[in-house]
Design a protein around this motif. Structure first.
Motif, PDB file in Angstrom:
ATOM      1  N   SER A 174     -14.361  -6.865   4.093  1.00 18.60           N
ATOM      2  CA  SER A 174     -13.183  -6.089   3.694  1.00 18.60           C
ATOM      3  C   SER A 174     -13.161  -5.722   2.213  1.00 18.60           C
ATOM      4  N   LYS A 175     -13.864  -6.468   1.373  1.00 24.73           N
ATOM      5  CA  LYS A 175     -13.807  -6.225  -0.066  1.00 24.73           C
ATOM      6  C   LYS A 175     -15.175  -5.835  -0.625  1.00 24.73           C
ATOM      7  N   VAL A 176     -15.959  -5.159   0.171  1.00 23.49           N
ATOM      8  CA  VAL A 176     -17.320  -4.782  -0.223  1.00 23.49           C
ATOM      9  C   VAL A 176     -17.275  -3.644  -1.235  1.00 23.49           C
ATOM     10  N   GLU A 177     -18.050  -3.782  -2.302  1.00 23.32           N
ATOM     11  CA  GLU A 177     -18.185  -2.710  -3.286  1.00 23.32           C
ATOM     12  C   GLU A 177     -19.215  -1.713  -2.738  1.00 23.32           C
ATOM     13  N   ILE A 178     -18.809  -0.461  -2.619  1.00 20.65           N
ATOM     14  CA  ILE A 178     -19.681   0.579  -2.061  1.00 20.65           C
ATOM     15  C   ILE A 178     -20.114   1.522  -3.180  1.00 20.65           C
ATOM     16  N   ASP A 179     -21.422   1.743  -3.270  1.00 24.48           N
ATOM     17  CA  ASP A 179     -21.989   2.734  -4.195  1.00 24.48           C
ATOM     18  C   ASP A 179     -22.579   3.840  -3.336  1.00 24.48           C
ATOM     19  N   TYR A 180     -21.911   4.984  -3.309  1.00 28.02           N
ATOM     20  CA  TYR A 180     -22.345   6.107  -2.481  1.00 28.02           C
ATOM     21  C   TYR A 180     -23.507   6.880  -3.101  1.00 28.02           C
ATOM     22  N   GLY A 181     -23.788   6.648  -4.363  1.00 31.61           N
ATOM     23  CA  GLY A 181     -24.853   7.409  -5.013  1.00 31.61           C
ATOM     24  C   GLY A 181     -24.527   8.890  -4.986  1.00 31.61           C
ATOM     25  N   ALA A 182     -25.560   9.706  -4.979  1.00 30.53           N
ATOM     26  CA  ALA A 182     -25.387  11.163  -4.915  1.00 30.53           C
ATOM     27  C   ALA A 182     -26.354  11.708  -3.876  1.00 30.53           C
ATOM     28  N   SER A 183     -25.830  12.025  -2.715  1.00 29.32           N
ATOM     29  CA  SER A 183     -26.680  12.544  -1.650  1.00 29.32           C
ATOM     30  C   SER A 183     -26.457  14.038  -1.469  1.00 29.32           C
ATOM     31  N   SER A 184     -27.559  14.762  -1.380  1.00 30.86           N
ATOM     32  CA  SER A 184     -27.473  16.182  -1.043  1.00 30.86           C
ATOM     33  C   SER A 184     -27.765  16.378   0.445  1.00 30.86           C
ATOM     34  N   VAL A 185     -28.040  15.262   1.152  1.00 32.26           N
ATOM     35  CA  VAL A 185     -28.384  15.324   2.578  1.00 32.26           C
ATOM     36  C   VAL A 185     -27.196  14.922   3.449  1.00 32.26           C
ATOM     37  N   TYR A 186     -26.490  13.849   3.056  1.00 32.31           N
ATOM     38  CA  TYR A 186     -25.428  13.293   3.892  1.00 32.31           C
ATOM     39  C   TYR A 186     -24.067  13.377   3.216  1.00 32.31           C
ATOM     40  N   SER A 187     -23.061  13.638   4.046  1.00 31.84           N
ATOM     41  CA  SER A 187     -21.680  13.654   3.557  1.00 31.84           C
ATOM     42  C   SER A 187     -21.179  12.215   3.432  1.00 31.84           C
ATOM     43  N   LYS A 188     -20.059  12.052   2.761  1.00 31.95           N
ATOM     44  CA  LYS A 188     -19.438  10.730   2.638  1.00 31.95           C
ATOM     45  C   LYS A 188     -19.119  10.180   4.026  1.00 31.95           C
ATOM     46  N   GLU A 189     -18.668  11.019   4.931  1.00 28.59           N
ATOM     47  CA  GLU A 189     -18.329  10.583   6.287  1.00 28.59           C
ATOM     48  C   GLU A 189     -19.569  10.081   7.024  1.00 28.59           C
ATOM     49  N   GLU A 190     -20.705  10.754   6.851  1.00 32.07           N
ATOM     50  CA  GLU A 190     -21.947  10.316   7.498  1.00 32.07           C
ATOM     51  C   GLU A 190     -22.406   8.976   6.915  1.00 32.07           C
ATOM     52  N   ILE A 191     -22.280   8.836   5.610  1.00 32.11           N
ATOM     53  CA  ILE A 191     -22.640   7.576   4.953  1.00 32.11           C
ATOM     54  C   ILE A 191     -21.698   6.467   5.415  1.00 32.11           C
ATOM     55  N   ASP A 192     -20.397   6.767   5.482  1.00 28.84           N
ATOM     56  CA  ASP A 192     -19.421   5.773   5.940  1.00 28.84           C
ATOM     57  C   ASP A 192     -19.708   5.316   7.372  1.00 28.84           C
ATOM     58  N   SER A 193     -20.133   6.226   8.235  1.00 28.73           N
ATOM     59  CA  SER A 193     -20.416   5.825   9.622  1.00 28.73           C
ATOM     60  C   SER A 193     -21.613   4.876   9.669  1.00 28.73           C
ATOM     61  N   ALA A 194     -22.601   5.077   8.803  1.00 26.67           N
ATOM     62  CA  ALA A 194     -23.732   4.145   8.724  1.00 26.67           C
ATOM     63  C   ALA A 194     -23.270   2.796   8.161  1.00 26.67           C
ATOM     64  N   ILE A 195     -22.411   2.831   7.160  1.00 23.33           N
ATOM     65  CA  ILE A 195     -21.902   1.595   6.549  1.00 23.33           C
ATOM     66  C   ILE A 195     -21.136   0.768   7.576  1.00 23.33           C
ATOM     67  N   GLU A 196     -20.353   1.399   8.419  1.00 28.22           N
ATOM     68  CA  GLU A 196     -19.592   0.662   9.437  1.00 28.22           C
ATOM     69  C   GLU A 196     -20.524  -0.079  10.389  1.00 28.22           C
ATOM     70  N   ILE A 197     -21.657   0.503  10.718  1.00 21.43           N
ATOM     71  CA  ILE A 197     -22.628  -0.155  11.596  1.00 21.43           C
ATOM     72  C   ILE A 197     -23.213  -1.382  10.894  1.00 21.43           C
ATOM     73  N   ILE A 198     -23.512  -1.242   9.615  1.00 19.07           N
ATOM     74  CA  ILE A 198     -24.030  -2.376   8.846  1.00 19.07           C
ATOM     75  C   ILE A 198     -22.986  -3.488   8.786  1.00 19.07           C
ATOM     76  N   LYS A 199     -21.743  -3.127   8.487  1.00 21.72           N
ATOM     77  CA  LYS A 199     -20.677  -4.132   8.408  1.00 21.72           C
ATOM     78  C   LYS A 199     -20.508  -4.861   9.740  1.00 21.72           C
ATOM     79  N   LYS A 200     -20.605  -4.137  10.827  1.00 18.45           N
ATOM     80  CA  LYS A 200     -20.462  -4.754  12.149  1.00 18.45           C
ATOM     81  C   LYS A 200     -21.585  -5.776  12.370  1.00 18.45           C
TER      82      LYS A 200
END
Length: 142
Positions: free
Chosen positions: A27-53
């Protein structure tokens, strides 16, 4: 007397229910989204949710941070080929995209299993998908 018993019962119930529920170490994970020209924040967030699970299954570990690896490090032909080599029979379509993250987390205070006691770990997490599909967690660890 009834009042005292009712109050005591309420106190016991509050204490019981306060101990219930899962301790969400993600719940308190620090997220560094970097700068992607390939993936949107939503696409990155969906991958992060799988990792968290997946991380939630690491008993008594505490996830501190997840950092998106730059596009050129993760989403290249060699890594996409690697993801396809890791593909199982469940994944019928060839993968065309991959995404990766670095994580930092603390192991259980008393260790156990494969964990050293109260140690900070840095792991990579790799996910893949076919164009626009759902992310599949392919591999993680050192």
């Amino acid at each position: 007397m009834k009042k005292i018993i009712t109050v005591m019962l309420c106190i016991v119930l509050v204490l019981l229910f306060a101990g219930c529920g899962k301790n969400d170490d993600t719940s308190k994970v620090e997220i560094d989204y970097g700068a992607s020209s390939v993936y949107s924040k939503e696409e990155i967030d969906s991958a992060i949710e799988i990792i968290k699970k997946q991380f939630a299954s690491f008993e008594d570990c505490e996830l501190h941070s997840l950092s998106y690896m730059p596009d050129e490090e993760c989403n290249n032909a060699d890594n996409i080929e690697w993801m396809n080599d890791l593909r199982t029979d469940d994944n019928k379509e060839a993968f065309t995209q991959c995404i990766a993250f670095e994580s930092s987390f603390r192991s259980p205070e008393k260790g156990g299993g494969a964990w050293e006691a109260n140690e900070e770990y840095t792991w990579s997490w790799w996910l893949a998908r076919s164009e626009g599909g759902e992310w599949n967690l392919m591999t993680w660890g050192y």
